[in-house]
Each structure stands twice: as C-alpha cells, then as structure tokens.
Design a protein around this motif. Structure first.
Motif, PDB file in Angstrom:
ATOM      1  N   MET A  90      45.434  60.407  26.372  1.00  0.00           N
ATOM      2  CA  MET A  90      45.337  61.208  27.599  1.00  0.00           C
ATOM      3  C   MET A  90      45.355  60.282  28.810  1.00  0.00           C
ATOM      4  SD  MET A  90      42.496  64.039  26.467  1.00  0.00           S
ATOM      5  CE  MET A  90      42.736  64.999  27.966  1.00  0.00           C
ATOM      6  N   SER A  91      45.965  60.754  29.881  1.00  0.00           N
ATOM      7  CA  SER A  91      46.007  59.958  31.106  1.00  0.00           C
ATOM      8  C   SER A  91      44.690  60.086  31.851  1.00  0.00           C
ATOM      9  CB  SER A  91      47.157  60.437  31.993  1.00  0.00           C
ATOM     10  OG  SER A  91      46.960  61.804  32.358  1.00  0.00           O
ATOM     11  N   PHE A  92      44.491  59.156  32.782  1.00  0.00           N
ATOM     12  CA  PHE A  92      43.264  59.189  33.581  1.00  0.00           C
ATOM     13  C   PHE A  92      43.575  58.679  34.981  1.00  0.00           C
ATOM     14  CE2 PHE A  92      42.949  54.650  33.258  1.00  0.00           C
ATOM     15  CZ  PHE A  92      43.425  54.351  31.975  1.00  0.00           C
ATOM     16  N   PRO A  93      42.822  59.142  35.983  1.00  0.00           N
ATOM     17  CA  PRO A  93      43.068  58.699  37.357  1.00  0.00           C
ATOM     18  C   PRO A  93      42.493  57.308  37.581  1.00  0.00           C
ATOM     19  CG  PRO A  93      41.197  60.188  37.296  1.00  0.00           C
ATOM     20  CD  PRO A  93      41.748  60.137  35.890  1.00  0.00           C
ATOM     21  N   THR A  94      43.092  56.589  38.526  1.00  0.00           N
ATOM     22  CA  THR A  94      42.567  55.277  38.912  1.00  0.00           C
ATOM     23  C   THR A  94      42.479  55.196  40.428  1.00  0.00           C
ATOM     24  OG1 THR A  94      44.787  54.309  38.898  1.00  0.00           O
ATOM     25  CG2 THR A  94      43.478  54.109  36.876  1.00  0.00           C
ATOM     26  N   ALA A  95      41.585  54.335  40.895  1.00  0.00           N
ATOM     27  CA  ALA A  95      41.372  54.161  42.331  1.00  0.00           C
ATOM     28  C   ALA A  95      42.297  53.084  42.874  1.00  0.00           C
ATOM     29  CB  ALA A  95      39.919  53.786  42.601  1.00  0.00           C
ATOM     30  N   PRO A  96      42.582  53.087  44.176  1.00  0.00           N
ATOM     31  CA  PRO A  96      43.431  52.041  44.773  1.00  0.00           C
ATOM     32  C   PRO A  96      42.853  50.635  44.574  1.00  0.00           C
ATOM     33  CG  PRO A  96      43.152  53.903  46.282  1.00  0.00           C
ATOM     34  CD  PRO A  96      42.216  54.131  45.146  1.00  0.00           C
ATOM     35  N   ASP A  97      41.507  50.540  44.485  1.00  0.00           N
ATOM     36  CA  ASP A  97      40.874  49.229  44.351  1.00  0.00           C
ATOM     37  C   ASP A  97      40.550  48.905  42.891  1.00  0.00           C
ATOM     38  OD1 ASP A  97      37.434  50.176  45.261  1.00  0.00           O
ATOM     39  OD2 ASP A  97      38.885  51.033  43.873  1.00  0.00           O
ATOM     40  N   GLU A  98      41.342  49.437  41.942  1.00  0.00           N
ATOM     41  CA  GLU A  98      41.039  49.291  40.526  1.00  0.00           C
ATOM     42  C   GLU A  98      40.934  47.829  40.107  1.00  0.00           C
ATOM     43  OE1 GLU A  98      40.029  51.268  38.426  1.00  0.00           O
ATOM     44  OE2 GLU A  98      40.528  50.563  36.419  1.00  0.00           O
ATOM     45  N   ASP A  99      41.843  46.985  40.571  1.00  0.00           N
ATOM     46  CA  ASP A  99      41.818  45.572  40.171  1.00  0.00           C
ATOM     47  C   ASP A  99      40.539  44.889  40.645  1.00  0.00           C
ATOM     48  OD1 ASP A  99      45.416  45.066  40.617  1.00  0.00           O
ATOM     49  OD2 ASP A  99      44.243  45.872  38.935  1.00  0.00           O
ATOM     50  N   ALA A 100      40.155  45.141  41.897  1.00  0.00           N
ATOM     51  CA  ALA A 100      38.925  44.541  42.420  1.00  0.00           C
ATOM     52  C   ALA A 100      37.698  45.105  41.701  1.00  0.00           C
ATOM     53  CB  ALA A 100      38.822  44.794  43.925  1.00  0.00           C
ATOM     54  N   ARG A 101      37.742  46.401  41.360  1.00  0.00           N
ATOM     55  CA  ARG A 101      36.625  47.022  40.641  1.00  0.00           C
ATOM     56  C   ARG A 101      36.448  46.382  39.268  1.00  0.00           C
ATOM     57  NH1 ARG A 101      35.219  50.529  36.864  1.00  0.00           N
ATOM     58  NH2 ARG A 101      37.346  50.614  36.056  1.00  0.00           N
ATOM     59  N   LEU A 102      37.564  46.191  38.556  1.00  0.00           N
ATOM     60  CA  LEU A 102      37.485  45.576  37.236  1.00  0.00           C
ATOM     61  C   LEU A 102      37.027  44.122  37.323  1.00  0.00           C
ATOM     62  CD1 LEU A 102      40.717  47.023  35.568  1.00  0.00           C
ATOM     63  CD2 LEU A 102      38.337  47.595  35.014  1.00  0.00           C
ATOM     64  N   ALA A 103      37.460  43.419  38.367  1.00  0.00           N
ATOM     65  CA  ALA A 103      37.020  42.030  38.530  1.00  0.00           C
ATOM     66  C   ALA A 103      35.508  41.965  38.721  1.00  0.00           C
ATOM     67  CB  ALA A 103      37.741  41.397  39.725  1.00  0.00           C
ATOM     68  N   ALA A 104      34.962  42.897  39.512  1.00  0.00           N
ATOM     69  CA  ALA A 104      33.509  42.930  39.726  1.00  0.00           C
ATOM     70  C   ALA A 104      32.783  43.279  38.433  1.00  0.00           C
ATOM     71  CB  ALA A 104      33.173  43.946  40.810  1.00  0.00           C
ATOM     72  N   LEU A 105      33.359  44.186  37.639  1.00  0.00           N
ATOM     73  CA  LEU A 105      32.744  44.567  36.365  1.00  0.00           C
ATOM     74  C   LEU A 105      32.721  43.389  35.393  1.00  0.00           C
ATOM     75  CD1 LEU A 105      31.654  46.705  34.381  1.00  0.00           C
ATOM     76  CD2 LEU A 105      34.036  47.284  33.835  1.00  0.00           C
ATOM     77  N   TYR A 106      33.842  42.679  35.282  1.00  0.00           N
ATOM     78  CA  TYR A 106      33.905  41.560  34.342  1.00  0.00           C
ATOM     79  C   TYR A 106      33.000  40.416  34.775  1.00  0.00           C
ATOM     80  CZ  TYR A 106      38.008  44.075  32.632  1.00  0.00           C
ATOM     81  OH  TYR A 106      38.845  45.032  32.133  1.00  0.00           O
ATOM     82  N   GLU A 107      32.893  40.208  36.078  1.00  0.00           N
ATOM     83  CA  GLU A 107      32.035  39.130  36.564  1.00  0.00           C
ATOM     84  C   GLU A 107      30.568  39.415  36.244  1.00  0.00           C
ATOM     85  OE1 GLU A 107      31.925  36.357  40.487  1.00  0.00           O
ATOM     86  OE2 GLU A 107      31.865  38.507  40.849  1.00  0.00           O
ATOM     87  N   LEU A 108      30.210  40.681  36.178  1.00  0.00           N
ATOM     88  CA  LEU A 108      28.829  41.067  35.875  1.00  0.00           C
ATOM     89  C   LEU A 108      28.437  40.718  34.438  1.00  0.00           C
ATOM     90  CD1 LEU A 108      26.390  42.513  37.119  1.00  0.00           C
ATOM     91  CD2 LEU A 108      27.328  44.666  36.286  1.00  0.00           C
ATOM     92  N   ALA A 109      29.435  40.683  33.534  1.00  0.00           N
ATOM     93  CA  ALA A 109      29.207  40.297  32.138  1.00  0.00           C
ATOM     94  C   ALA A 109      28.195  41.196  31.432  1.00  0.00           C
ATOM     95  CB  ALA A 109      28.759  38.836  32.045  1.00  0.00           C
ATOM     96  N   LEU A 110      28.258  42.513  31.706  1.00  0.00           N
ATOM     97  CA  LEU A 110      27.391  43.475  31.024  1.00  0.00           C
ATOM     98  C   LEU A 110      28.095  44.162  29.857  1.00  0.00           C
ATOM     99  CD1 LEU A 110      25.241  45.487  33.606  1.00  0.00           C
ATOM    100  CD2 LEU A 110      24.450  44.128  31.678  1.00  0.00           C
TER     101      LEU A 110
END
Length: 474
Positions: free
Chosen positions: A1-21
């Motif tokens: 199934m498809s899903f919506p993404t935000a314009p800042d998706e790349d920056a959001r994912l970078a912040a998530l990965y940096e958190l290391a949770l």
C-alpha cells in the motif's frame, strides 16, 4: 500500500537515524507511558511508534505482538504529517483505511488517535497512539490526557537528542584537549569523567559541588530548571541556591525524592541521585536532578479518578468507604451524632427503558446537582451505585435530619423536562443514626440504612424510614 510523505522527509529520517532509537530494547520510560494510555483511555492497544523509511517500528507497545509493520499499513504515517492529533473514529468507514489489512482482519482496528512525537528541531519522528477494535469517539479530556502523555514521551526523545548532542560536543572537546600540553592531561581526565557521568546518568540537571557544598559546575539544564545562570551559581553553596534546609543524605544506590527551591522561591519536586568521587585527594559530589512535576500530577490525577464517579463527578463508593470510618471517628471524638441517609430512586428503570440510557444519565446529573444544592457545604454526598446515593450528615440534630430527608424527597420529585417529555422520579430514603457510644462498624451502619430504605420502598416509595437503633455499645 502507498503512503504519504512530507516535503522534509529526508531531513526527518536523518533526525530519526541520528537519534539511534530504532531497533533498541524496551525501556521503562516509554513502557510506563503506553501502560497509562491503555488505563486512562480504556483502550486495549497503545504504542510509541517510530516511522522509518519503509516501516513503522514500535519502541513500546501494549496489545501488539509484532515489533513492526510496513509503513503502507501504518495509521501513524498520516499522524506524522499532521500538526494536530490525528483521529479516526471508525476506520472501516474511512476511505483511507477501509481496505487496510489491519482493519479488514478479524478483530481489526476501528478507532485510532495519534499524537506526533517531534524532535527538538520539529521533525515528526513517530507518534503516541491509542487504538481500539471498536468504533468510538475521543473526548476532550481523553485527548488532553493523551497529549500530556505524549509530552512525557516527547521529553524522553528530547533527552536522547541532548545526549547525542552532548556526545558530539564531548568528542569535539576531547579532540581539542588531546592537542594541549601533556601537563593538562589530569584536567582532561577530570572533565571527561564528569561529562561521561552526565551522559550515563541522563538526568536533566547536573551540578558538581565540593565537600563544603560549594558549586563547582552547573550545566544549562540546571540554569533552566532553577533560574540561576551558571556564572551566578558558581562559588555559591547548594543550600543557598536550591536546598535551603540542606542537601538530602547521599544514597549511591537509590534516587532520593525531595523538594528544591527555584530562584523565584517557588518549590519544585525533584528526584536526585548523588555520586561521590575523589579527585586529587579532594571530595567532589555530582548531583543529577530530574523534575518530577508531571509524574506527580499524573499520580494525583489517577488517584482522583479512582475516587470520583465518572458520570456525576460525586465521590464514588471507594471514596465513601474511606470517608465513612473517618466520620465515625470524628463522631466518637466530638460526641456529636452522625446520620447516614441511603437514597434509592423510584422509577428510574422506567426512564431508562422508555427514554434511553443517555436520558437516564442526564437525569442522574440533574438529581446530583439538586442534592448537592439542598444540603450543607460540609455534608458529604456520594454515588453508591446505579441510582443509589449516600449522604453523610455530621453534627446534625436528630430532629432536623428527618425534615431534611423529606425536603430531599420534594427536591427529587420535581420533574425534569426533556424535549416534550417530563421525567418524573421519586426517592426512598433510609436513615441510620450513629451515636458516639456505639460499637457499630461502617458496613453495619450502611446495612441498617439500606434496610430502612427498602422498608420505605415497601411502604409505598417516596418515603423516609429511620432504622432501628443498634443494641451494642462500646
């Protein structure tokens, strides 16, 4: 199934990965939040979710066996795009989710409400959500509760971000220190040890003091928490700044709950961990201080809800069970009589059967208001169960009590208009008097009043009966 993404998706994912949770073990801080969500909102499922590029991963979950799902079926994929709480009252009727396998499955999801969990930079990393297999609406109070709990989970995320930033700063600082003269190695080791302790302990405020309680270090979190800038805090004593009655005794294995004082003289409940160390033969103590204001507020809220009737906001049966022995003890001490009125509505079932339970609930609220207005402010009105109420009258003369009971009958009998219908009920009242010399228990007193109430019903209803006195005395 498809899903919506935000314009800042790349920056959001970078912040998530940096958190290391992602893909880390369970942690009590998040598990407590999901447990509270299920209890306070009365839902079977609650999760703290992190939304990855192609999946949603559960940092904490109640009622979910899987550790993750694809992002294509994730309700949370929509929540992270919203600036407001995302609510789906019936997913089977929502075009976005009606064909979702999580919805079409047996006992599938129907109700969903999610609050975005945002980073310090404002990126939506995931959500705190509550789910049910039955359609339902979310009340303003429930939504406010979920937002409060989401704020706690968000603060835990922010704490991890600060730790990541502190690690980066520590690494950069270490590189600078390694370039200094060898004679400064001792200072480098001392500072590194303190920074490592701050990171390891993960408390909001870090304060270092010497053996006399003089402040040697004071971090940014301490500035925010207590209102003292670092420059003003250094070289002052800890008792002068935040613990006017003295620092609590040290316990290296347990946290200490205490009350601190801010610069503006307001008090702050805190949890403290104190660690002692020797540096160059001199004692240093490190204080790690965590603000527990929100936790205590939640505890008080749970305690209040456990003793309050949801419909009428009166004290419930549990609250009465606690209050009645106290009232009886005061009666023995003051030598003033205590009256217990057991009240049961006449004809209430017919209202429910004819007009529905919603109308019956509204009638109970109206009668509650009438009862409270008819008695003294110091009298105690509680909802016993269903259409039964209990009234405690302390220090009232026996001659006045029956008059008040008859007044309550008149008050309850006043009709309530609902549209074109007039709702009419009456009340039967049993009175039991507790005298200072009596050896009667609280349950026995309630039983006598209950029996008297049933005598009033058998005598034609809308009447008052006084229970027979007990023979036993102290």
């Amino acid at each position: 199934m498809s899903f919506p993404t935000a314009p800042d998706e790349d920056a959001r994912l970078a912040a998530l990965y940096e958190l290391a949770l992602l893909d880390t073990p369970e942690e009590p801080a998040f598990d407590r939040v999901t447990r509270l969500v299920t209890k306070l909102l009365n839902v079977p499922i609650s999760t703290v979710t992190l939304v990855d590029a192609q999946r949603q991963w559960f940092k904490s979950s109640i009622g979910v066996e899987a550790q993750e799902t694809s992002r294509g079926v994730a309700f949370c994929a929509y929540t992270i795009l919203s600036s407001e709480p995302f609510v789906v009252e019936d997913a089977s009727q929502d075009a976005r989710f009606s064909q979702n396998p999580l919805v079409t499955a047996p006992e599938g999801i129907r109700f969903y409400v999610g609050i975005p969990l945002r980073s310090l930079q404002g990126f939506a990393l995931g959500s705190l959500c509550a789910l049910d297999t039955k359609p339902r609406a979310v009340s303003a109070d429930e939504l406010a509760t979920l937002q409060d709990l989401a704020a706690i989970a968000t603060e835990e995320v922010h704490l991890r971000e600060r730790v990541v930033l502190e690690k980066k700063n520590a690494q950069a600082y270490q590189q600078q220190l390694n370039e200094l003269h060898r004679s400064m190695e001792c200072q480098i080791e001392r500072r590194t040890n303190e920074l490592n302790l701050v990171i390891e302990s993960a408390y909001d405020a870090y304060i270092s003091i010497d053996a006399h309680g003089v402040v040697l270090d004071w971090n940014r979190a301490a500035e925010v928490m207590f209102g003292w800038p670092r420059k003003e805090a250094l070289a002052r004593t800890i008792t002068e700044l935040i613990f006017p009655t003295g620092l609590p005794p040290r316990n290296n294995r347990m946290t200490i709950t205490s009350t601190a004082r801010r610069r503006d003289d307001t008090e702050l409940p805190v949890e403290i961990r104190i660690k002692a160390l020797m540096i160059d033969g001199r004692e240093r103590r490190s204080l790690f201080i965590h603000d527990i204001t929100e936790r205590q507020q939640l505890e008080r809220l749970r305690d209040q809800q456990a003793r309050e009737d949801v419909l009428t906001k009166l004290p419930n049966r549990r609250a009465l069970d606690e209050r009645l022995p106290e009232s009886m003890a005061r009666t023995r001490r003051t030598q003033q009589p205590l009256a217990l009125l057991f009240m049961d509505l006449d004809g209430f079932k017919a209202i429910n059967d004819t007009h529905g339970h919603a109308m019956g609930d509204e009638l109970l609220r109206v009668i509650t208001k009438r009862l409270v207005q008819a008695v003294r402010e110091t009298d105690y009105v509680a909802r016993w169960a269903g259409d039964e109420f209990v009234l405690l009258l302390e220090g009232s003369e026996p001659t006045v009590i029956e008059q008040l009971a008859n007044k309550l009958i008149q008050v309850v009998q006043e009709p309530m208009t609902a549209g074109k219908a007039a709702l009419n009920v009456s009340v039967s009242i049993g009175i039991a008097l507790y005298l200072p010399a009596s050896a009667e228990t609280a349950n026995e007193l309630l039983k006598r009043a209950d029996v008297a109430m049933y005598e009033a019903k058998r005598s034609g209803k809308a009447q008052v009966r006084i229970a027979q006195p007990v023979d036993r005395t102290c």
